[in-house]
Each structure stands twice: as structure tokens, then as C-alpha cells.
Design a protein around this motif. Structure first.
Motif, PDB file in Angstrom:
ATOM      1  N   PRO A 156       1.416  -9.001   6.555  1.00 27.84           N
ATOM      2  CA  PRO A 156      -0.108  -8.633   5.959  1.00 27.84           C
ATOM      3  C   PRO A 156      -1.102  -8.288   7.104  1.00 27.84           C
ATOM      4  O   PRO A 156      -2.047  -7.511   6.828  1.00 27.84           O
ATOM      5  N   HIS A 200       0.717  -1.225  -0.053  1.00 28.85           N
ATOM      6  CA  HIS A 200      -0.044   0.001  -0.082  1.00 28.85           C
ATOM      7  C   HIS A 200       0.724   1.289   0.014  1.00 28.85           C
ATOM      8  O   HIS A 200       0.599   2.471  -0.323  1.00 28.85           O
ATOM      9  N   PHE A 252      -3.104  -6.848   3.706  1.00 26.50           N
ATOM     10  CA  PHE A 252      -3.007  -7.220   2.599  1.00 26.50           C
ATOM     11  C   PHE A 252      -2.955  -8.654   2.702  1.00 26.50           C
ATOM     12  O   PHE A 252      -2.446  -9.393   3.690  1.00 26.50           O
ATOM     13  N   ARG A 253      -3.166  -9.479   1.464  1.00 27.88           N
ATOM     14  CA  ARG A 253      -2.872 -10.660   1.361  1.00 27.88           C
ATOM     15  C   ARG A 253      -1.748 -11.297   0.775  1.00 27.88           C
ATOM     16  O   ARG A 253      -1.154 -10.580  -0.144  1.00 27.88           O
ATOM     17  N   ASP A 262      -0.389 -13.721  -0.741  1.00 28.59           N
ATOM     18  CA  ASP A 262      -0.349 -14.232  -1.949  1.00 28.59           C
ATOM     19  C   ASP A 262      -0.983 -13.354  -3.026  1.00 28.59           C
ATOM     20  O   ASP A 262      -1.063 -13.667  -4.358  1.00 28.59           O
ATOM     21  N   ASP A 263      -0.969 -12.041  -2.771  1.00 29.78           N
ATOM     22  CA  ASP A 263      -1.557 -11.042  -3.615  1.00 29.78           C
ATOM     23  C   ASP A 263      -0.405 -11.047  -4.737  1.00 29.78           C
ATOM     24  O   ASP A 263       0.697 -11.186  -4.566  1.00 29.78           O
ATOM     25  N   ARG A 264      -0.957 -11.233  -6.214  1.00 33.52           N
ATOM     26  CA  ARG A 264       0.198 -11.385  -7.353  1.00 33.52           C
ATOM     27  C   ARG A 264       1.022 -10.024  -7.322  1.00 33.52           C
ATOM     28  O   ARG A 264       2.250  -9.919  -7.794  1.00 33.52           O
ATOM     29  N   GLU A 265       0.487  -9.091  -6.832  1.00 37.17           N
ATOM     30  CA  GLU A 265       1.502  -7.841  -6.750  1.00 37.17           C
ATOM     31  C   GLU A 265       2.723  -7.779  -5.892  1.00 37.17           C
ATOM     32  O   GLU A 265       3.471  -7.343  -6.087  1.00 37.17           O
ATOM     33  N   TYR A 267       4.361 -10.752  -6.203  1.00 40.05           N
ATOM     34  CA  TYR A 267       5.317 -11.702  -6.503  1.00 40.05           C
ATOM     35  C   TYR A 267       6.689 -11.270  -7.144  1.00 40.05           C
ATOM     36  O   TYR A 267       7.640 -11.924  -7.175  1.00 40.05           O
ATOM     37  N   PHE A 290      -5.246 -11.745   7.634  1.00 37.27           N
ATOM     38  CA  PHE A 290      -4.549 -12.177   6.521  1.00 37.27           C
ATOM     39  C   PHE A 290      -3.334 -12.831   7.252  1.00 37.27           C
ATOM     40  O   PHE A 290      -2.285 -13.134   6.466  1.00 37.27           O
ATOM     41  N   HIS A 316       5.607   1.117  -4.243  1.00 39.57           N
ATOM     42  CA  HIS A 316       5.148   0.663  -5.780  1.00 39.57           C
ATOM     43  C   HIS A 316       6.424   1.280  -6.627  1.00 39.57           C
ATOM     44  O   HIS A 316       6.675   2.583  -6.576  1.00 39.57           O
TER      45      HIS A 316
END
Length: 285
Positions: free
Chosen positions: A127, A103, A132-133, A135-138, A140, A169, A106
Motif C-alpha cells: 500500500p 489501481h 492505497f489503504r 483495508d479498502d473493501r475493494e 476484500y 498507508f 481489476h
């Protein structure tokens, strides 16, 4: 015997108090008991490197991993740069651990690279405090950086009592996709599924070579109760000693309580330092 073995505390928060919410100091005071963690701080609420070094020396800690945390919704901002003076004072005892919050950061990969370039030996994700999760693809690209750099990922695994935390989470099973997609990245489940997910954390640690449990925030005398469905000696081969300092009655006290569990000598040595040396690069213990 155990006093002569190296001791790695793989979970330490030496944060500047002025950057944190009041609940953080309340947590430290509640769980530290008689342990005088505040002796390592000055009147302004900043850790004094030489005092902190002396405290950990007295506690018998040979290596300590210093966490930062960017979780403004729960605890506040603990910048990695704030830990640099401590590492500079004693680069043998202290190591940095990176942290990113999707969050705030970036792209996350760039921030992971930046913090690893400062000398961090691992990436910690929180998390539960950041919301946040895992496993969020963001995220990766962050895991990919850890794969390329050969550093482990530490994930908060379990609940938290801090206002603003989102416990859902923290379930260890949220890491299943990550473990399958990054089987060559070591993953440390900090707090070992604390709360209602001890079995899930233990199963992952026993079934996957790259999954470990750090004991931060878990009273050692209660470990047989928390992991009652597992062979404790076998499970202990995947444990890494950590305290969650300063929210602990002291590393030395926890290390003594761990020794009282009656683990075989070689397993106890692995928990104290050997497993950490396998997972975290450059500890030299």
C-alpha cells in the motif's frame, strides 16, 4: 549449530533492473555494502538464474521467496513472469510471491487467482508504494481468494524512502478490520512496523495467532532496541527471517547477527525456517 539449520529468506527482490526506476538500484547499492549482489546479474541488468542460485547457495539460503511488485508510482514494475525462469531453474530453492495493485488490476481477485496459478505461495500487498489503504473493501475479494486457497498475505508495514511512496498507508493498525474479518488468513507484517510503528506491529503479532513479522530491512542487532517494550524471546516466536535482498549486506551476515541475539535454540530455528514453514505452503523445510 545454526549453520546446520535450514534458512528461509522470505523477502527477496530479484528484479530486472531495466523495469525499475533509478532509485531502486540506488537503494540496493546503498544498503548492500560490500555484498556483491550484482554478480547475479548480466550486463543487461537481468538476474541470471544460475548465478542467483549460486549466490543464495553460498549465502546458506535453502528457500527464497521471490517478490514481484506492480508499483509504477514508486519503484516500477516487477512482473511475476520475470521471476519464472529463476523458479524453473531451481524450484526447490525458489518460490513465487504474488502482488496486486488495485489501481492497476481489476478485478483484483482474478489477478490474484492468475498469479497463484503460476505457483505463488503468498500474496504481497504494498500500500505504501502503490498508494492505497489495505483495508479498502475493494481488496476484500483478494483476501477472500487467499482464504479459499490457504495462502498468507504479506503486507508492507512501515515507511519507505522511495520517491512517490505514501507512508501513511503503512501503519499496521490499518489492517485491524482485515484481521477481524479474515481471522483464518495468516498475515505477515513485512518490516515489522519499520519507522515509528514497531509497537503496533509487535502488539498485533503477540495478540493474534495469525499475525507474523518478517524481519526484512531490519538490522538484527537493532531488534532489541526496536522492540524494547516487549519480551524479545516471546516476540521472536512470531518472527520470520527475511532480508529485503539485495538491499542488505547479505543473508548470511544477517543470519549470523540474528544468532548473536542469544535467542533459545528452538526459537532461533523457528525464526530461521520453522515459522516460514508454518505460514507458507509447500516449503518442505
Amino acid at each position: 549449530m545454526t549453520g546446520a539449520d535450514p534458512l528461509v529468506d522470505a523477502h527477496v527482490h530479484a528484479a530486472r533492473l531495466t523495469t525499475l526506476k533509478p532509485s531502486w538500484s540506488g537503494w540496493a547499492e546503498r544498503f548492500s555494502g560490500a555484498h556483491d549482489w550484482q554478480s547475479a546479474y548480466d550486463a543487461a541488468g537481468d538476474p541470471v538464474p544460475e548465478r542467483l542460485d549460486a549466490l543464495f547457495e553460498a549465502e546458506g539460503v535453502d528457500r527464497a521467496l521471490l517478490f514481484c511488485e506492480y508499483s509504477p508510482r514508486a519503484t516500477g514494475i516487477q512482473r511475476i513472469e520475470d521471476n519464472l525462469p529463476i523458479v524453473e531453474y531451481n524450484p526447490v530453492r525458489f518460490r513465487l510471491v504474488a502482488n496486486v495493485n488495485p489501481h492497476l488490476h481489476h478485478p483484483v481477485a482474478s489477478e490474484v487467482e492468475r498469479q497463484l496459478d503460476l505457483g505463488a505461495v503468498a500474496l504481497k500487498l504494498h500500500p505504501v508504494h502503490a498508494g492505497f489503504r489495505p483495508d479498502d473493501r475493494e481488496l476484500y475479494p483478494a483476501y477472500q481468494v487467499c482464504r479459499e486457497r490457504g495462502v498468507p498475505v504479506i503486507i508492507h508495514s512501515g515507511t519507505s524512502t522511495f520517491p512517490g511512496a505514501r507512508a501513511r498507508f503503512g501503519h499496521p493498525d490499518l489492517m485491524l478490520d482485515v484481521l477481524e474479518d479474515f481471522p483464518d488468513v495468516d498475515v505477515v507484517l513485512a518490516h515489522g512496523g519499520r519507522g515509528g510503528w514497531y509497537d503496533s506491529a509487535a502488539f498485533l503479532a503477540m495478540s493474534r495467532d495469525n499475525v507474523w513479522i518478517d524481519l526484512a530491512g531490519l538490522p538484527p542487532r537493532k531488534l532489541p532496541e526496536y522492540y524494547a517494550r516487549f519480551d524479545l524471546t516471546r516476540l521472536a516466536t512470531k518472527w520470520i527471517f527475511g532480508t529485503d535482498w539485495p538491499g542488505v549486506p547479505g543473508p548470511a551476515r544477517n543470519a549470523a547477527a540474528l544468532a548473536d541475539l542469544g535467542l533459545p535454540a528452538d526459537v532461533l530455528r523457528a525464526v530461521r525456517s520453522g515459522n516460514a514453514a508454518k505460514v507458507f505452503p509447500g516449503l518442505a523445510v
